[in-house]
Design an enzyme around this catalytic site. Structure first.
Site, short mmCIF file in Angstrom:
data_model
loop_
_atom_site.label_atom_id
_atom_site.label_comp_id
_atom_site.label_asym_id
_atom_site.label_seq_id
_atom_site.Cartn_x
_atom_site.Cartn_y
_atom_site.Cartn_z
N PRO A 2 -55.85 84.85 102.36
CA PRO A 2 -55.99 84.18 103.66
C PRO A 2 -56.81 82.90 103.55
O PRO A 2 -57.83 82.88 102.89
CB PRO A 2 -56.73 85.21 104.52
CG PRO A 2 -56.67 86.49 103.78
CD PRO A 2 -56.48 86.15 102.33
N GLU A 3 -56.33 81.84 104.16
CA GLU A 3 -57.06 80.58 104.23
C GLU A 3 -57.50 80.37 105.68
O GLU A 3 -57.37 81.26 106.51
CB GLU A 3 -56.19 79.43 103.70
CG GLU A 3 -55.75 79.66 102.25
CD GLU A 3 -54.90 78.52 101.68
OE1 GLU A 3 -55.11 77.37 102.07
OE2 GLU A 3 -54.02 78.81 100.85
#
Ligand SMILES: [Zn+2]
Length: 287
Positions: A2-3
């Protein structure tokens, strides 16, 4: 992994589903998930029971729930999920911690197949947990200073993609959004950071902010089942990716075929026409 857009989507979900509720109990099902809580899993559970959850906050890829002047800090690592759902559902094999609430409503589960993620309780960390004080502001924060970022980036003797993945320079950018924003800004990933002009940096920063905004609007990017929103649904920004994961497909801007190159044990995707490979004097390490 996840960014920023995925973590922001989860933050928003937590604010909607968890803020304002009071924790009844915490069960830690895998001690590795609270390894940064040095007092151990029992203490982690004890300090959180009875606490009222305040606002959900985020910096880069970290998020935290404010609890008075303290915070519950989460990093999702490679595969972490925070899922809000029916407390009567069976607890699956990858649930690492479970939070129930005094209203007996939906519970919160930290699911993490690969256990690189973690949770910890940060005393006095409501405004900014001490554990992440070394991380640079992300470009969606009011505290982000564009001129300072430009000056620090241009002082680096490294390739531009490597520089923007450094969370002490700018936080929240990972492999996917680095490639997408470099494509939008028409910059090759191996251009020397120190060789950029100020207006190149500002164009890149605008591209990073724009791609983040678009991805948040789509609920983030799900390539596999590992990233989901708090309700368990996927994000759909993967359909809007221009170059990442699209080698051999036409560039949406010019039609040239997207290429994939090796980059730090990972990949860099780019358009060979829109993102001109740097000439020798534009490379990172030459004076
Ligand atoms: Zn192109």
């Amino acid at each position: 992994m996840p960014e920023l857009p995925e973590v922001e989507t989860i933050r928003h979900g937590l604010e909607h589903h968890v803020t304002g509720r009071t924790i009844a109990s915490v069960t830690v099902l895998h001690p590795r998930s609270v390894r940064r809580h040095l007092a151990g899993p029992e203490d982690f559970a004890a300090v959180l029971a009875g606490r009222r959850v305040g606002a959900a906050r985020r910096r880069g890829k970290y998020l935290w729930l404010q609890m008075g002047s303290d915070a519950l800090l989460a990093h999702l690592g490679m595969s972490g999920q925070l899922i809000v759902g029916d407390p009567g559902l069976p607890v699956g094999p990858h649930v690492r911690a479970r939070f129930t609430f005094t209203d007996a409503g939906p519970d919160l589960r930290f699911v993490d197949q690969r256990t690189f993620g973690h949770l910890c309780f940060d005393v006095g960390g409501a405004e900014l947990p001490s554990a992440i004080a070394h991380i640079a502001p992300d470009p969606l924060e009011p505290a982000f200073d564009a001129e300072r970022f430009a000056a620090r980036l241009r002082a680096r003797r490294t390739g531009i993609k490597r520089a923007i993945l450094d969370q002490s320079l700018i936080s929240g950018v990972g492999n996917i959004y680095a490639d997408e924003s470099l494509w939008r800004a028409k910059l090759h990933w191996d251009r020397g950071a120190g060789k950029l002009r100020r207006h190149d940096v500002m164009r890149l920063l605008a591209a990073i902010r724009a791609v983040f905004a678009d991805a948040i609007g789509a609920g983030g990017t799900s390539f596999d089942s590992l990233y989901v929103q708090v309700n368990g649904e996927s994000g759909y920004f993967s359909r809007s990716l221009s170059v990442y994961g699209r080698q051999g497909e036409p560039c949406p801007r010019c039609g040239a075929l997207v290429i994939r190159e090796k980059f730090m044990n990972r990949s860099a995707y780019s358009c060979p026409r829109c993102q001109r490979r740097p000439r020798l004097r534009e490379r990172r390490d030459l004076p």
